[in-house]
Motif scaffolding. Structure first.
Motif, PDB file in Angstrom:
ATOM      1  N   VAL A  96      41.205  20.085  49.359  1.00 17.90           N
ATOM      2  CA  VAL A  96      40.866  19.234  48.233  1.00 17.90           C
ATOM      3  C   VAL A  96      42.137  18.541  47.758  1.00 17.90           C
ATOM      4  O   VAL A  96      43.182  19.172  47.637  1.00 17.90           O
ATOM      5  CB  VAL A  96      40.244  20.069  47.084  1.00 17.90           C
ATOM      6  N   SER A  97      42.034  17.275  47.476  1.00 12.79           N
ATOM      7  CA  SER A  97      43.167  16.517  46.947  1.00 12.79           C
ATOM      8  C   SER A  97      43.604  17.110  45.613  1.00 12.79           C
ATOM      9  O   SER A  97      42.761  17.510  44.808  1.00 12.79           O
ATOM     10  CB  SER A  97      42.766  15.059  46.755  1.00 12.79           C
ATOM     11  N   PRO A  98      44.896  17.149  45.344  1.00 14.67           N
ATOM     12  CA  PRO A  98      45.354  17.630  44.037  1.00 14.67           C
ATOM     13  C   PRO A  98      44.888  16.739  42.884  1.00 14.67           C
ATOM     14  O   PRO A  98      44.971  17.128  41.733  1.00 14.67           O
ATOM     15  CB  PRO A  98      46.878  17.630  44.138  1.00 14.67           C
ATOM     16  N   ASN A  99      44.387  15.562  43.205  1.00 19.01           N
ATOM     17  CA  ASN A  99      43.881  14.647  42.179  1.00 19.01           C
ATOM     18  C   ASN A  99      42.397  14.847  41.877  1.00 19.01           C
ATOM     19  O   ASN A  99      41.861  14.211  40.969  1.00 19.01           O
ATOM     20  CB  ASN A  99      44.098  13.192  42.610  1.00 19.01           C
ATOM     21  N   THR A 100      41.728  15.711  42.614  1.00  8.74           N
ATOM     22  CA  THR A 100      40.303  15.959  42.395  1.00  8.74           C
ATOM     23  C   THR A 100      40.112  16.670  41.068  1.00  8.74           C
ATOM     24  O   THR A 100      40.716  17.708  40.811  1.00  8.74           O
ATOM     25  CB  THR A 100      39.715  16.815  43.533  1.00  8.74           C
ATOM     26  N   THR A 101      39.238  16.116  40.232  1.00  9.20           N
ATOM     27  CA  THR A 101      38.976  16.752  38.942  1.00  9.20           C
ATOM     28  C   THR A 101      37.928  17.854  39.104  1.00  9.20           C
ATOM     29  O   THR A 101      37.172  17.874  40.078  1.00  9.20           O
ATOM     30  CB  THR A 101      38.456  15.733  37.908  1.00  9.20           C
ATOM     31  N   LEU A 102      37.891  18.721  38.118  1.00  7.38           N
ATOM     32  CA  LEU A 102      36.865  19.762  38.116  1.00  7.38           C
ATOM     33  C   LEU A 102      35.484  19.128  38.103  1.00  7.38           C
ATOM     34  O   LEU A 102      34.579  19.598  38.793  1.00  7.38           O
ATOM     35  CB  LEU A 102      37.051  20.688  36.915  1.00  7.38           C
ATOM     36  N   LEU A 103      35.299  18.056  37.357  1.00  7.60           N
ATOM     37  CA  LEU A 103      34.002  17.382  37.320  1.00  7.60           C
ATOM     38  C   LEU A 103      33.600  16.893  38.711  1.00  7.60           C
ATOM     39  O   LEU A 103      32.466  17.103  39.139  1.00  7.60           O
ATOM     40  CB  LEU A 103      34.024  16.213  36.334  1.00  7.60           C
ATOM     41  N   ARG A 159      37.297  28.773  25.890  1.00  8.12           N
ATOM     42  CA  ARG A 159      37.894  27.490  25.518  1.00  8.12           C
ATOM     43  C   ARG A 159      37.127  26.377  26.215  1.00  8.12           C
ATOM     44  O   ARG A 159      36.926  26.420  27.425  1.00  8.12           O
ATOM     45  CB  ARG A 159      39.363  27.463  25.938  1.00  8.12           C
ATOM     46  N   ALA A 160      36.689  25.398  25.443  1.00  9.77           N
ATOM     47  CA  ALA A 160      36.000  24.246  26.022  1.00  9.77           C
ATOM     48  C   ALA A 160      37.045  23.278  26.550  1.00  9.77           C
ATOM     49  O   ALA A 160      38.060  23.032  25.900  1.00  9.77           O
ATOM     50  CB  ALA A 160      35.132  23.570  24.979  1.00  9.77           C
ATOM     51  N   VAL A 161      36.806  22.765  27.753  1.00 10.19           N
ATOM     52  CA  VAL A 161      37.702  21.777  28.354  1.00 10.19           C
ATOM     53  C   VAL A 161      36.877  20.615  28.888  1.00 10.19           C
ATOM     54  O   VAL A 161      35.697  20.752  29.181  1.00 10.19           O
ATOM     55  CB  VAL A 161      38.564  22.370  29.491  1.00 10.19           C
ATOM     56  N   ASN A 162      37.535  19.491  29.001  1.00  8.98           N
ATOM     57  CA  ASN A 162      36.922  18.301  29.578  1.00  8.98           C
ATOM     58  C   ASN A 162      37.139  18.336  31.081  1.00  8.98           C
ATOM     59  O   ASN A 162      38.254  18.140  31.556  1.00  8.98           O
ATOM     60  CB  ASN A 162      37.542  17.030  28.991  1.00  8.98           C
ATOM     61  N   SER A 163      36.080  18.579  31.822  1.00  8.35           N
ATOM     62  CA  SER A 163      36.211  18.702  33.278  1.00  8.35           C
ATOM     63  C   SER A 163      36.568  17.381  33.941  1.00  8.35           C
ATOM     64  O   SER A 163      37.069  17.373  35.065  1.00  8.35           O
ATOM     65  CB  SER A 163      34.934  19.282  33.886  1.00  8.35           C
ATOM     66  N   PRO A 197      42.404  18.704  36.632  1.00 11.50           N
ATOM     67  CA  PRO A 197      42.453  18.843  38.094  1.00 11.50           C
ATOM     68  C   PRO A 197      41.926  20.219  38.505  1.00 11.50           C
ATOM     69  O   PRO A 197      42.277  21.229  37.889  1.00 11.50           O
ATOM     70  CB  PRO A 197      43.939  18.701  38.435  1.00 11.50           C
ATOM     71  N   VAL A 198      41.084  20.261  39.495  1.00  8.20           N
ATOM     72  CA  VAL A 198      40.483  21.526  39.922  1.00  8.20           C
ATOM     73  C   VAL A 198      41.554  22.512  40.380  1.00  8.20           C
ATOM     74  O   VAL A 198      41.389  23.716  40.230  1.00  8.20           O
ATOM     75  CB  VAL A 198      39.385  21.299  40.994  1.00  8.20           C
ATOM     76  N   CYS A 199      42.680  22.027  40.894  1.00 10.59           N
ATOM     77  CA  CYS A 199      43.732  22.932  41.372  1.00 10.59           C
ATOM     78  C   CYS A 199      44.345  23.760  40.243  1.00 10.59           C
ATOM     79  O   CYS A 199      44.935  24.809  40.505  1.00 10.59           O
ATOM     80  CB  CYS A 199      44.804  22.164  42.135  1.00 10.59           C
ATOM     81  N   LEU A 200      44.179  23.351  38.993  1.00 12.91           N
ATOM     82  CA  LEU A 200      44.695  24.139  37.866  1.00 12.91           C
ATOM     83  C   LEU A 200      43.849  25.366  37.576  1.00 12.91           C
ATOM     84  O   LEU A 200      44.193  26.170  36.718  1.00 12.91           O
ATOM     85  CB  LEU A 200      44.784  23.277  36.611  1.00 12.91           C
ATOM     86  N   LEU A 201      42.738  25.519  38.277  1.00  8.42           N
ATOM     87  CA  LEU A 201      41.836  26.636  38.016  1.00  8.42           C
ATOM     88  C   LEU A 201      42.082  27.841  38.912  1.00  8.42           C
ATOM     89  O   LEU A 201      41.357  28.828  38.821  1.00  8.42           O
ATOM     90  CB  LEU A 201      40.389  26.168  38.173  1.00  8.42           C
ATOM     91  N   ALA A 202      43.079  27.790  39.754  1.00  4.47           N
ATOM     92  CA  ALA A 202      43.369  28.919  40.646  1.00  4.47           C
ATOM     93  C   ALA A 202      43.475  30.208  39.835  1.00  4.47           C
ATOM     94  O   ALA A 202      44.240  30.297  38.871  1.00  4.47           O
ATOM     95  CB  ALA A 202      44.660  28.673  41.412  1.00  4.47           C
ATOM     96  N   GLY A 203      42.646  31.194  40.197  1.00  5.64           N
ATOM     97  CA  GLY A 203      42.667  32.496  39.545  1.00  5.64           C
ATOM     98  C   GLY A 203      41.994  32.537  38.176  1.00  5.64           C
ATOM     99  O   GLY A 203      42.045  33.556  37.499  1.00  5.64           O
ATOM    100  N   ARG A 204      41.347  31.480  37.762  1.00  9.65           N
ATOM    101  CA  ARG A 204      40.729  31.423  36.442  1.00  9.65           C
ATOM    102  C   ARG A 204      39.216  31.558  36.544  1.00  9.65           C
ATOM    103  O   ARG A 204      38.658  31.637  37.627  1.00  9.65           O
ATOM    104  CB  ARG A 204      41.103  30.123  35.755  1.00  9.65           C
ATOM    105  N   GLU A 205      38.558  31.552  35.382  1.00  7.23           N
ATOM    106  CA  GLU A 205      37.100  31.680  35.344  1.00  7.23           C
ATOM    107  C   GLU A 205      36.503  30.540  34.531  1.00  7.23           C
ATOM    108  O   GLU A 205      36.945  30.266  33.418  1.00  7.23           O
ATOM    109  CB  GLU A 205      36.702  33.022  34.737  1.00  7.23           C
ATOM    110  N   VAL A 206      35.500  29.875  35.115  1.00  6.19           N
ATOM    111  CA  VAL A 206      34.866  28.709  34.504  1.00  6.19           C
ATOM    112  C   VAL A 206      33.366  28.965  34.387  1.00  6.19           C
ATOM    113  O   VAL A 206      32.754  29.537  35.289  1.00  6.19           O
ATOM    114  CB  VAL A 206      35.094  27.448  35.376  1.00  6.19           C
ATOM    115  N   VAL A 207      32.788  28.503  33.284  1.00  8.30           N
ATOM    116  CA  VAL A 207      31.341  28.553  33.114  1.00  8.30           C
ATOM    117  C   VAL A 207      30.863  27.126  32.854  1.00  8.30           C
ATOM    118  O   VAL A 207      31.279  26.494  31.886  1.00  8.30           O
ATOM    119  CB  VAL A 207      30.921  29.466  31.945  1.00  8.30           C
ATOM    120  N   SER A 208      30.016  26.633  33.741  1.00  2.00           N
ATOM    121  CA  SER A 208      29.399  25.311  33.544  1.00  2.00           C
ATOM    122  C   SER A 208      28.038  25.525  32.897  1.00  2.00           C
ATOM    123  O   SER A 208      27.582  26.657  32.737  1.00  2.00           O
ATOM    124  CB  SER A 208      29.254  24.583  34.886  1.00  2.00           C
ATOM    125  N   VAL A 209      27.369  24.446  32.568  1.00  2.00           N
ATOM    126  CA  VAL A 209      26.058  24.569  31.931  1.00  2.00           C
ATOM    127  C   VAL A 209      25.079  25.324  32.836  1.00  2.00           C
ATOM    128  O   VAL A 209      24.213  26.054  32.351  1.00  2.00           O
ATOM    129  CB  VAL A 209      25.517  23.194  31.489  1.00  2.00           C
TER     130      VAL A 209
END
Length: 136
Positions: free
Chosen positions: A19-26, A65-69, A73-85
């Motif tokens: 995945v490109s480092p520019n790819t957003t979580l959204l 914590r609410a964030v704007n996906s 960048p999705v690469c900032l989520l390494a080792g983290r936990e996300v909950v989408s709708v």
């Protein structure tokens, strides 16, 4: 392309590769078939793309914590936990926030509703006792 990494998405481990480092979580979510989060303004103002990140405080307790996906960048989520709708509930098993929105006609066109649900659930879970904080 960035190296592979993993994070937890809606309670399940996800491995991200090539995945490109520019790819957003959204972009990642929607490309993975999770289309509840939407791109509205692409500037972080409207909330249509909101998701919750579960972090731990100094005592190891979960905080939400609410964030704007659309901005993260999705690469900032390494080792983290996300909950989408999609991780909060579905029409067959709605979270109380979703049910209240639906029963109270709290949505107009519905485009930004998933983001609002994530924001509301994050706020609700931040005030509940630790044993009752996990969505679903």
């Amino acid at each position: 392309m960035a190296g592979a990494f993993e994070f937890i998405l809606n309670g399940k481990p996800v491995r991200v590769e090539a995945v490109s480092p520019n790819t957003t979580l959204l972009e990642f979510l929607r490309g993975s078939g999770l289309t509840g989060s939407k791109e509205g303004c692409a500037e972080g103002d409207c909330g249509a793309c909101s998701v919750a990140i579960i972090e731990r405080d100094a005592n190891g307790k979960p905080t939400y914590r609410a964030v704007n996906s659309c901005l993260m960048p999705v690469c900032l989520l390494a080792g983290r936990e996300v909950v989408s709708v999609e991780g909060i509930g579905c029409s067959a098993n709605m979270h109380s926030v979703q049910r209240t929105m639906a029963e109270g006609y709290g949505s107009q066109c519905g485009y930004c509703t998933p983001g609002f649900i994530c924001l509301d659930v994050r706020g609700l879970l931040s005030r509940r006792p630790p044993h009752a904080r996990r969505p679903r």
